[in-house]
Design an enzyme around this catalytic site. Sequence first.
Site, PDB file in Angstrom:
ATOM      1  N   PHE A  35      27.214 105.732   8.220  1.00 25.66           N
ATOM      2  CA  PHE A  35      26.791 104.367   8.525  1.00 25.66           C
ATOM      3  C   PHE A  35      26.332 104.283   9.972  1.00 25.66           C
ATOM      4  O   PHE A  35      26.661 105.129  10.808  1.00 25.66           O
ATOM      5  CB  PHE A  35      27.935 103.373   8.273  1.00 25.66           C
ATOM      6  CG  PHE A  35      29.137 103.589   9.145  1.00 25.66           C
ATOM      7  CD1 PHE A  35      29.267 102.906  10.349  1.00 25.66           C
ATOM      8  CD2 PHE A  35      30.142 104.474   8.777  1.00 25.66           C
ATOM      9  CE1 PHE A  35      30.372 103.105  11.164  1.00 25.66           C
ATOM     10  CE2 PHE A  35      31.251 104.686   9.580  1.00 25.66           C
ATOM     11  CZ  PHE A  35      31.366 104.001  10.779  1.00 25.66           C
ATOM     12  N   CYS A  36      25.543 103.238  10.270  1.00 24.69           N
ATOM     13  CA  CYS A  36      25.103 102.954  11.630  1.00 24.69           C
ATOM     14  C   CYS A  36      24.930 101.447  11.759  1.00 24.69           C
ATOM     15  O   CYS A  36      25.283 100.694  10.854  1.00 24.69           O
ATOM     16  CB  CYS A  36      23.816 103.700  11.958  1.00 24.69           C
ATOM     17  SG  CYS A  36      22.455 103.334  10.825  1.00 24.69           S
ATOM     18  N   THR A  37      24.388 100.984  12.857  1.00 20.65           N
ATOM     19  CA  THR A  37      24.329  99.549  13.127  1.00 20.65           C
ATOM     20  C   THR A  37      23.505  98.788  12.095  1.00 20.65           C
ATOM     21  O   THR A  37      23.972  97.819  11.496  1.00 20.65           O
ATOM     22  CB  THR A  37      23.748  99.287  14.528  1.00 20.65           C
ATOM     23  OG1 THR A  37      24.476 100.047  15.490  1.00 20.65           O
ATOM     24  CG2 THR A  37      23.830  97.808  14.875  1.00 20.65           C
TER      25      THR A  37
END
EC number: 1.14.-.-
Length: 326
Positions: free
Chosen positions: A176-178
């Site tokens: 996951f990331c922003t």
Amino acid sequence: MSQVVVCALYKFVSLPHFESIQKPLLALMEESGVKGTLLLASEGINGTVAGSQAAIDSLLMWLYQQPGLDNIVHKRSFDEQMPFYRTKVKLKKEIVTMGVEGIDPLKVVGTYVKPRDWNKLISDPDVLLVDTRNEYEIQIGTFKNAVDPKTDTFREFPAYVKDNLDPAKHKKVAMFCTGGIRCEKSTAYLKEQGFDEVYHLEGGVLKYLEEVKQEESLWEGECFVFDNRVAVNHNLEKGQYDQCNACRMPITETEKASEAYVQGVSCPHCIDSTSDKQRRRFEERERQMLLAAKRGEAHIGSDVSQVILSRRTEKEDQRQAQNKKA
């Protein structure tokens, strides 16, 4: 509800003539009062902008009408103040830089997981959960039991994979990331390296916070964002963190009370890593910013995203220079 709409958007798509939309896109943003930065490249568009509801709607409508840019992935949040000072549309080689040739999310990518299904996936003990963001982002918030690769830039992620992950051992990997864009490339990279089951959070952390109730959330802390809000809480409102204008690290009120903290000059994170020359330069920049604020102007040194980018570039140049010496 706050008056300023903050819109993070991206789309991987073949844009062979991306240069041609730079000027009309910039003109539209300036005319409607939209601020922030958009990146254009042959592989797509990426950026975060802010403006009134009507201005953001107008911008998205214009983008939807451009060939290939319909259905752009975007997330909206709100702020009481404009989080950007300038309006830019930049031409780039990549819209998110991993530094590995041939990685194309349009050809291969991991399995998208909806925010409502994310908790079930990452609760599986057989799933390795990896946070693809940088360490300074992870320090203020991440998902429960997520692995921190301890990277300073996204360019370091491939090396982390090479040294720590194994397709034979790690059968299921979730990332996951922003906002989702870094995972487009990180999952594509893992697939290219022979990993079979690779998943990523569709829409990123921001979409998860928007759609998953706080009482059901597995997110811990706040989410770092690349604008003057520094971080947002689970309600996508400005969080409790400020930012050191010297090193750009997020800082708490407790850290600001430290003797090491001098506004715009130093904080507990950087007090021992900056030279006297650097601190004098930071002092002068802070003085100019305060003068500009009194005049109601935006000082060129006060754009958070630009300073972060400059800091990253400087660190990368230093690292490459050290490697050449070695």
